[in-house]
Write an enzyme that holds these catalytic residues in place. Structure first.
Site, PDB file in Angstrom:
ATOM      1  N   ASN A 215     -22.123 -19.856  11.549  1.00 36.50           N
ATOM      2  CA  ASN A 215     -23.437 -18.948  11.849  1.00 36.50           C
ATOM      3  C   ASN A 215     -24.742 -19.985  11.904  1.00 36.50           C
ATOM      4  OD1 ASN A 215     -25.472 -17.361  12.450  1.00 36.50           O
ATOM      5  ND2 ASN A 215     -25.434 -16.308  10.783  1.00 36.50           N
ATOM      6  N   TRP A 216     -24.991 -20.498  13.030  1.00 40.27           N
ATOM      7  CA  TRP A 216     -26.268 -21.411  13.133  1.00 40.27           C
ATOM      8  C   TRP A 216     -27.443 -20.772  13.088  1.00 40.27           C
ATOM      9  CZ3 TRP A 216     -25.478 -25.183  17.676  1.00 40.27           C
ATOM     10  CH2 TRP A 216     -24.450 -25.790  17.726  1.00 40.27           C
ATOM     11  N   LYS A 217     -27.566 -19.539  12.847  1.00 38.00           N
ATOM     12  CA  LYS A 217     -28.857 -18.615  12.940  1.00 38.00           C
ATOM     13  C   LYS A 217     -29.674 -19.228  13.957  1.00 38.00           C
ATOM     14  CE  LYS A 217     -27.710 -18.071   8.025  1.00 38.00           C
ATOM     15  NZ  LYS A 217     -28.053 -17.173   6.856  1.00 38.00           N
TER      16      LYS A 217
ATOM     17  N   HIS B  69     -25.267  -8.548  10.948  1.00 40.79           N
ATOM     18  CA  HIS B  69     -25.573  -9.490   9.973  1.00 40.79           C
ATOM     19  C   HIS B  69     -26.493  -8.906   9.086  1.00 40.79           C
ATOM     20  CE1 HIS B  69     -26.882 -13.051   8.148  1.00 40.79           C
ATOM     21  NE2 HIS B  69     -25.606 -13.605   8.366  1.00 40.79           N
TER      22      HIS B  69
ATOM     23  N   GLU C  31     -29.032 -10.247   7.922  1.00 39.24           N
ATOM     24  CA  GLU C  31     -30.454 -10.711   8.284  1.00 39.24           C
ATOM     25  C   GLU C  31     -31.101  -9.591   9.531  1.00 39.24           C
ATOM     26  OE1 GLU C  31     -29.645 -14.715   8.722  1.00 39.24           O
ATOM     27  OE2 GLU C  31     -29.444 -14.785   6.891  1.00 39.24           O
TER      28      GLU C  31
ATOM     29  N   GLU D 100     -20.090 -10.077   3.152  1.00 40.54           N
ATOM     30  CA  GLU D 100     -21.138 -10.897   2.875  1.00 40.54           C
ATOM     31  C   GLU D 100     -22.111 -10.044   1.721  1.00 40.54           C
ATOM     32  OE1 GLU D 100     -21.628 -14.018   5.712  1.00 40.54           O
ATOM     33  OE2 GLU D 100     -22.743 -12.607   6.406  1.00 40.54           O
TER      34      GLU D 100
ATOM     35  N   SER E 173     -23.060 -18.522   0.804  1.00 45.33           N
ATOM     36  CA  SER E 173     -23.149 -19.888   0.006  1.00 45.33           C
ATOM     37  C   SER E 173     -21.798 -20.652  -0.039  1.00 45.33           C
ATOM     38  CB  SER E 173     -23.667 -19.803  -1.214  1.00 45.33           C
ATOM     39  OG  SER E 173     -25.172 -19.305  -0.967  1.00 45.33           O
TER      40      SER E 173
ATOM     41  N   GLY F 275     -23.133 -20.185   6.962  1.00 46.21           N
ATOM     42  CA  GLY F 275     -24.359 -20.291   7.590  1.00 46.21           C
ATOM     43  C   GLY F 275     -24.955 -21.891   7.410  1.00 46.21           C
ATOM     44  N   GLY F 276     -25.593 -22.140   6.334  1.00 42.05           N
ATOM     45  CA  GLY F 276     -26.225 -23.232   6.008  1.00 42.05           C
ATOM     46  C   GLY F 276     -25.175 -24.585   6.043  1.00 42.05           C
TER      47      GLY F 276
HETATM   48  C1  PEP Z   1     -24.524 -16.140   6.923  1.00 44.47           C
HETATM   49  O1  PEP Z   1     -25.488 -16.753   7.600  1.00 44.47           O
HETATM   50  O2  PEP Z   1     -23.741 -15.312   7.208  1.00 44.47           O
HETATM   51  C2  PEP Z   1     -24.298 -16.967   5.475  1.00 44.47           C
HETATM   52  C3  PEP Z   1     -23.242 -16.439   4.716  1.00 44.47           C
HETATM   53  O3  PEP Z   1     -25.091 -18.069   5.260  1.00 44.47           O
HETATM   54  P1  PEP Z   1     -24.986 -18.882   4.004  1.00 44.47           P
HETATM   55  O4  PEP Z   1     -23.430 -19.735   4.290  1.00 44.47           O
HETATM   56  O5  PEP Z   1     -25.848 -20.196   4.420  1.00 44.47           O
HETATM   57  O6  PEP Z   1     -25.035 -18.295   2.835  1.00 44.47           O
END
Ligand code: PEP
Length: 251
Positions: free
Chosen positions: A9-11, A95, A97, A167, A212, A233-234
């Site tokens: 997930n590049w956001k 999601h 967010e 999540e 994470s 994500g990150g």
């Molecule tokens: C996400 O965006 O769904 C996510 C899990 O982000 P991260 O891996 O950065 O916690």
């Protein structure tokens, strides 16, 4: 047999040039038939590029969000039908967010899941509790409520047509993942719920963990009995790290 599914997930990250470099590098790393299903979720501006670079490759792609109405006066939105028309395979629905920054409620998330299925997209339904809900012992109650609300009206033609991403909100983007035993416990409860709701097909739906995940901890999650992949994500913004995470699913 549930093939692991690891998704990036590049956001709201990456320009056209950065995305092109990423796709090129990822396609150098990924073999023609990887043992893991890989999915990239770029921002809407990059979807056409995903189609161009990843079309015909072993890497699938999808959208981070879409509006459930097929067309109409919804300024700024992109419809599920338009996403499917581009050739996407997956759609992230609900999601955290979207739920917490943009106030998406369970009803809207459920409409997105239904519209995705109708358009031939596979929804990845995100569920997860906030820290105060976990601390109050209400984590399962919250997750169950999100599942029930989003999947209330749904027919599940096959287990391949739905993915759940567990999540925990407090683990997303914080560098503090859930404890693997807590993630496993929640995934097992989600699987029981899906079995109860959809029968045998429900028990075969793939469940991801997200929050994470990075190359250093991916194995701890991806080898758990009820976790079939990760939503990342990150760490997914770097193709080498993303591929390293995906490899942990089968190592
Ligand atoms: C996400 O965006 O769904 C996510 C899990 O982000 P991260 O891996 O950065 O916690």
């Amino acid at each position: 047999m549930r093939t692991p599914i690891v998704a990036a997930n590049w956001k709201m990250h990456k320009t056209v040039k950065e995305a092109a470099d990423y796709f090129r590098r990822l396609l150098e790393l990924v073999p023609a038939r990887p043992p893991v299903e890989l999915v990239i979720f770029p921002p809407a501006t990059i979807l056409w590029m995903a189609q161009k670079h990843l079309g015909g490759s072993a890497v699938a792609w999808g959208a981070q969000d879409a509006y459930p109405e097929p067309q109409g006066a919804f300024t700024g939105e992109i419809s599920v039908v338009q996403i499917a028309d581009l050739g996407a395979k997956y759609l992230i629905c609900g999601h955290s967010e979207r739920r917490h920054i943009f106030q998406e409620d369970d009803r809207l998330v459920g409409r997105k899941v239904g519209a995705a299925l109708e358009s031939g997209l596979i929804p990845i339904l995100c569920v997860g509790e906030r820290l105060e809900e976990r601390e109050a012992g209400r984590a399962w109650q919250v997750v169950e409520g999100q599942l029930a609300a989003a999947l209330a009206e749904l027919e599940l033609p096959s287990p391949a047509k739905l993915v759940i991403a567990y999540e925990p909100v407090w683990a997303i983007g914080t560098g503090v993942p859930a404890r693997p035993e807590d993630a496993q416990e929640m995934a097992a409860r989600i699987r029981d719920w899906l079995r109860e709701r959809f029968g045998k097909a429900g028990a075969q739906v793939r469940i991801q963990y997200g929050g994470s995940v990075k190359p250093e901890n991916a194995r701890e999650f991806l080898t758990l009995p009820d976790i079939d992949g990760a939503l990342v994500g990150g760490a997914s913004l770097d193709p080498d790290k993303f591929w390293a995470i995906a490899q942990a699913a089968t190592s």
